[in-house]
Design an enzyme around this catalytic site. Structure first.
Site, PDB file in Angstrom:
ATOM      1  N   SER A 181       0.836  -1.210   0.000  1.00  0.00           N
ATOM      2  CA  SER A 181       0.000   0.000   0.000  1.00  0.00           C
ATOM      3  C   SER A 181       0.870   1.259   0.000  1.00  0.00           C
ATOM      4  O   SER A 181       0.595   2.224  -0.713  1.00  0.00           O
ATOM      5  CB  SER A 181      -0.885   0.035   1.251  1.00  0.00           C
ATOM      6  OG  SER A 181      -1.854  -0.963   1.181  1.00  0.00           O
ATOM      7  N   ARG A 239       1.487   4.259  -2.940  1.00  0.00           N
ATOM      8  CA  ARG A 239       1.223   5.663  -2.620  1.00  0.00           C
ATOM      9  C   ARG A 239       2.477   6.516  -2.748  1.00  0.00           C
ATOM     10  O   ARG A 239       2.405   7.699  -3.094  1.00  0.00           O
ATOM     11  CB  ARG A 239       0.628   5.757  -1.203  1.00  0.00           C
ATOM     12  CG  ARG A 239      -0.826   5.275  -1.171  1.00  0.00           C
ATOM     13  CD  ARG A 239      -1.250   4.925   0.230  1.00  0.00           C
ATOM     14  NE  ARG A 239      -2.677   4.629   0.359  1.00  0.00           N
ATOM     15  CZ  ARG A 239      -3.248   3.451   0.059  1.00  0.00           C
ATOM     16  NH1 ARG A 239      -2.510   2.458  -0.415  1.00  0.00           N
ATOM     17  NH2 ARG A 239      -4.544   3.277   0.232  1.00  0.00           N
ATOM     18  N   GLY A 256      -5.902  -3.713  -8.058  1.00  0.00           N
ATOM     19  CA  GLY A 256      -7.078  -2.895  -7.771  1.00  0.00           C
ATOM     20  C   GLY A 256      -6.685  -1.552  -7.172  1.00  0.00           C
ATOM     21  O   GLY A 256      -7.301  -0.518  -7.465  1.00  0.00           O
ATOM     22  N   SER A 270     -13.554   1.447   2.867  1.00  0.00           N
ATOM     23  CA  SER A 270     -12.546   1.024   1.885  1.00  0.00           C
ATOM     24  C   SER A 270     -11.503   2.110   1.703  1.00  0.00           C
ATOM     25  O   SER A 270     -11.820   3.243   1.315  1.00  0.00           O
ATOM     26  CB  SER A 270     -13.228   0.739   0.544  1.00  0.00           C
ATOM     27  OG  SER A 270     -12.274   0.781  -0.490  1.00  0.00           O
ATOM     28  N   ASP A 324      -6.928  -7.901   4.417  1.00  0.00           N
ATOM     29  CA  ASP A 324      -6.116  -8.774   3.550  1.00  0.00           C
ATOM     30  C   ASP A 324      -5.581  -9.993   4.293  1.00  0.00           C
ATOM     31  O   ASP A 324      -5.058 -10.924   3.668  1.00  0.00           O
ATOM     32  CB  ASP A 324      -4.945  -7.983   2.962  1.00  0.00           C
ATOM     33  CG  ASP A 324      -5.429  -6.929   1.976  1.00  0.00           C
ATOM     34  OD1 ASP A 324      -6.506  -7.114   1.389  1.00  0.00           O
ATOM     35  OD2 ASP A 324      -4.727  -5.916   1.804  1.00  0.00           O
ATOM     36  N   LYS A 368     -12.373  -9.253  -3.914  1.00  0.00           N
ATOM     37  CA  LYS A 368     -10.911  -9.090  -3.977  1.00  0.00           C
ATOM     38  C   LYS A 368     -10.368  -9.773  -5.235  1.00  0.00           C
ATOM     39  O   LYS A 368     -11.132 -10.072  -6.139  1.00  0.00           O
ATOM     40  CB  LYS A 368     -10.276  -9.651  -2.696  1.00  0.00           C
ATOM     41  CG  LYS A 368     -10.691  -8.903  -1.440  1.00  0.00           C
ATOM     42  CD  LYS A 368     -10.162  -7.487  -1.454  1.00  0.00           C
ATOM     43  CE  LYS A 368     -10.653  -6.710  -0.244  1.00  0.00           C
ATOM     44  NZ  LYS A 368     -10.273  -5.297  -0.297  1.00  0.00           N
TER      45      LYS A 368
END
Ligand code: S3P
Length: 424
Positions: A23, A27, A93, A164, A311, A338
């Site tokens: 993640s 970013r 995603g 989310s 996750d 997912k």
């Protein structure tokens, strides 16, 4: 590539450094690309998903050069340029949903597409709020490919039904270039890496309870060191707790409280995981974990815990097969959206091992402690976390298990098996 996994009896021992957070790696590229200046990004993820994001931003005119395997220099004017080709999000995603928020407010058009699994995943969750902001997006019945016609966006106050981080981040990144203020309210707090990184690079952003508000902002580049991924560490936490005679240290694990639901579950199950040497790196909490084999007991996983461990649920299901009593996991219906339908896939495949697990609309009921017999051939459904969860089940099975298409692991964690072997 198929893989056969065998039981470990001597335990897992030693020390590993957990690789980069997925993640945060996404970013770091996205947000640094929107910032003026030069940033050094260290410990960037080797997984294919983050490389999809990296290549996509190169196609948007950002200069990115690797200095070593996991360290890169990113130079940006803070502005993106029109891509020459359609933009490939691969299996990711996070790439498609967050980037759609960035592209919706540009002064050019673009197309986002992905692989077979990503092309089946729902995109209405981002198209809807972006459209309210004035975005113009064509899709294949709310699925990829997404054709985005850049527009001037306006701020909105959005009340999301879903907790989310992908939807929240999409709206906040769109809000960065929209007129007025944009606020996003979610039912439970999901991971807040976007908020922390935007703040770190100078955005006008504030948080109150589960509402985040952002105003049009200019960002300035700063170096970012990405910590290790607690979602990758989760497979080792599970392995350490259930493989007999284990005692090892996992170094450099991201401990952002919006991601540490797995540690709360371990505590409820009576597992021994100790946090050592906590510190702050690039605005994120980081520490080392010591994991020891433990007698586990069942627990309930639901409500506000779910987004904090979304996750990790497939591997928590594996742990629950080795816990005394009935574990209930509920409120996790979004697991069906997912990389695979993780509720149905986990139930189908763990039953092949001999687990006592039932499917519910929003989760699982798992009865333990059940000795897994193995001696089975399991599938991975284009899903890296399914592949690694099945591998962990194989480590405690009586007979070897064959995992089909194990190469999906490379999506987030190419080093996975090497690290397991290093602890034997
Ligand atoms: C992610 C958010 C989560 C998670 C995904 C990564 C992110 O998805 O499942 O692997 O980086 O924002 P949702 O926000 O859709 O739950």
């Amino acid at each position: 590539m198929d893989k056969t996994v065998e039981k470990i009896t001597n335990g897992l021992k030693g020390e590993i450094i957990i690789p980069s957070d997925k993640s945060l790696s996404h970013r770091a590229i996205m947000i640094s690309s929107l910032a003026k200046g030069v940033a050094k990004i260290e410990n960037f993820s080797a997984g294919a998903d983050c490389h999809s994001t990296l290549n996509l931003f190169k196609n948007l005119g950002v200069e990115i050069e690797f200095k070593s395997e996991k360290s890169l220099i990113l130079k940006s004017t803070g502005k993106l340029t029109e891509p020459k080709n359609d933009l490939n999000c691969g299996n990711s995603g996070t790439t498609m949903r967050l980037v759609s928020g960035i592209l919706a407010g540009q002064n050019f058009n673009s197309v986002l597409y992905g692989d077979e699994s990503l092309s089946k995943r729902p995109m209405k969750r981002v198209i809807e709020p972006l459209s309210l902001m004035g975005a113009k997006i064509d899709s294949n019945e709310n699925k990829a490919p997404l054709k985005i016609y850049g527009q001037n966006l306006k701020g909105i106050d959005y009340n999301s039904k879903l907790a989310s981080a992908q939807v929240k981040s999409c709206v906040l990144l769109a809000g960065l270039h929209a007129s007025g203020k944009t606020s996003f309210t979610e039912p439970y707090v999901s991971r807040n890496h976007t908020e922390l990184m935007l703040k770190y690079l100078g955005a006008d952003i504030s948080v109150e309870n589960s509402t985040t508000t952002i105003g049009k902002s200019e960002l300035f580049a700063k170096d970012i060191s990405v910590c290790g991924d607690i979602s990758s560490a989760a497979f080792f936490i599970a392995a350490g707790l259930i493989v007999p005679n284990s005692d090892f240290i996992i170094k450099n694990v991201g401990l952002n409280p919006t991601r540490t639901g797995i540690l709360d579950v371990v505590k409820m199950m009576g597992g021994q995981v100790e946090i050592l040497d906590k510190k702050i790196v690039s605005n994120e909490e980081v520490g080392d974990l010591r994991v020891k084999t433990s007698d586990l007991r069942a627990c309930e996983v639901s409500g506000s815990l779910i987004p904090r461990l979304i996750d990790e649920i497939p591997v928590i299901a594996v742990m629950a097969t080795q816990a005394e009593g009935t574990t209930i996991i509920k409120d996790a219906q979004d697991l069906r959206n997912k990389e695979s339908d993780r509720i149905s896939a986990v139930v189908t495949e763990l039953r092949k091992f001999g687990a006592d697990i039932d499917e519910t609309p929003d989760g699982f009921i798992i009865s333990g402690k059940k000795s897994l017999k193995g001696d089975c051939e399991v599938n991975t459904y284009h899903d890296h976390r399914l592949a690694m969860s099945m591998y962990i089940a194989g480590l405690v099975s009586e007979k070897p298990a064959k995992i089909n298409d194990f190469q999906w692991v490379d999506i987030s964690f190419p080093e996975f098996e090497k690290l397991i072997i290093s602890l034997q």
